[in-house]
Scaffold this active site. Structure first.
Site, PDB file in Angstrom:
ATOM      1  N   ASP A  67       0.817  -1.217   0.000  1.00 17.16           N
ATOM      2  CA  ASP A  67       0.000   0.000   0.000  1.00 17.16           C
ATOM      3  C   ASP A  67       0.847   1.262   0.000  1.00 17.16           C
ATOM      4  O   ASP A  67       2.066   1.210   0.178  1.00 17.16           O
ATOM      5  CB  ASP A  67      -0.961  -0.004   1.202  1.00 17.16           C
ATOM      6  N   ASN A 136      -7.582  -3.073  14.054  1.00 16.78           N
ATOM      7  CA  ASN A 136      -8.975  -3.377  13.706  1.00 16.78           C
ATOM      8  C   ASN A 136      -9.057  -4.579  12.765  1.00 16.78           C
ATOM      9  O   ASN A 136     -10.112  -4.856  12.202  1.00 16.78           O
ATOM     10  CB  ASN A 136      -9.657  -2.147  13.096  1.00 16.78           C
ATOM     11  N   HIS A 138      -7.222  -4.924   9.965  1.00 11.62           N
ATOM     12  CA  HIS A 138      -6.893  -4.672   8.555  1.00 11.62           C
ATOM     13  C   HIS A 138      -5.597  -5.367   8.167  1.00 11.62           C
ATOM     14  O   HIS A 138      -4.694  -5.546   8.983  1.00 11.62           O
ATOM     15  CB  HIS A 138      -6.889  -3.172   8.209  1.00 11.62           C
ATOM     16  N   GLU A 143      -9.609  -2.343   5.118  1.00 11.78           N
ATOM     17  CA  GLU A 143     -10.227  -2.034   6.402  1.00 11.78           C
ATOM     18  C   GLU A 143     -11.505  -2.862   6.587  1.00 11.78           C
ATOM     19  O   GLU A 143     -12.093  -3.318   5.600  1.00 11.78           O
ATOM     20  CB  GLU A 143     -10.596  -0.544   6.445  1.00 11.78           C
TER      21      GLU A 143
END
Ligand code: F6R
Length: 242
Positions: A67, A136, A138, A143
């Site tokens: 990313d 979380n 990801h 996400e």
């Protein structure tokens, strides 16, 4: 799932570096999927020292990063491009043309995603994908969501993700609101996935990812379906796994 728990960060980093260098030793033309963030820094340090000892060469290897922040030019101090140069690429013999990172400042980010997917497709499935784990759940910047996207795409970073990454920026306002990430499809296509997590603060999400239901609410839980998932944890992150 192959879950390995290490007593020290040092032994974890070393073991992860050995898997990665072994992949390149076995196949000098290996295609590696790489990650940024705090988790892999120590792993890259060990890989550099393995390289410096002459045990492995990256000359014929190819890399694809997961990313990049939207809007940041490659030369920005907090871009993932700069991160990768600082912590890894500037210290090994990889050929610059074999390094791939999404261009966060491309004028048309959707077109950039298509370009990146085409490059990945041409390279073939990754021999190994290195992953950190977001609090979380990801992976890359996929996400939690109602549905996950297979291909590379532009993603709005969740507030908690921006907060977690704010430590690298002068202020919260400077943390980009969007990123380009490879999709869950590309991650799951890797021949081997190496998921690494360290620290007490990751213990809960490690449990959800590996022992919880497979759900898009925790993207890392999809890794449970991968035939060759290797998980490396320190004792704190692996607290619920023993
Ligand atoms: C980084 C990435 C993210 C991180 C995750 C964990 O390229 O894709 O998924 O791996 O946010 O970050 P750290 O390692 O900083 O806890």
């Amino acid at each position: 799932v192959n879950i390995q728990i290490f007593d020290t960060e040092e032994t974890l980093n070393e073991a992860a570096a050995v898997i990665i260098s072994g992949t390149v030793q076995t196949n000098p033309k290996a295609v590696l999927g790489l990650a940024t963030g705090s988790t892999p820094i120590g792993i890259y340090k060990h890989l550099i020292s393995i390289y410096q000892k002459g045990i492995v060469s990256f000359r014929h290897a190819m890399t694809f990063n997961l990313d990049e922040y939207a809007g940041l030019p490659p030369g920005h101090p907090e871009s993932y491009y700069t991160f990768m140069r600082t912590y890894f690429f500037d210290h090994i013999d990889i050929v610059p043309g074999n390094i791939h990172i999404p261009k966060g400042n491309a004028p048309d980010l959707d077109a950039e995603c298509v370009r990146y997917d085409k490059l990945m497709e041409a390279a073939g499935s990754f021999d190994l994908q290195l992953l950190g784990l977001g609090h979380n759940g990801h992976i890359g910047f996929n996400e939690p969501a109602h549905a996950l996207i297979q291909q590379s795409h532009v993603v709005a970073l969740r507030e908690e993700t921006r907060r977690a990454n704010a430590r690298f920026f002068a202020s919260m306002d400077e943390v980009p609101k969007q990123a380009v990430t490879i999709g869950i499809g590309s991650i799951l296509k890797a021949k081997v996935v190496l998921l690494v997590a360290k620290g007490e603060d990751k213990a809960d999400i490690v449990r959800r990812a590996l022992r919880g239901p497979i759900t898009t609410d925790c993207p890392a839980s999809l890794l449970q379906t991968h035939p060759r998932l290797v998980v490396m944890l320190d004792r704190a992150a692996g607290r619920f796994m023993e």
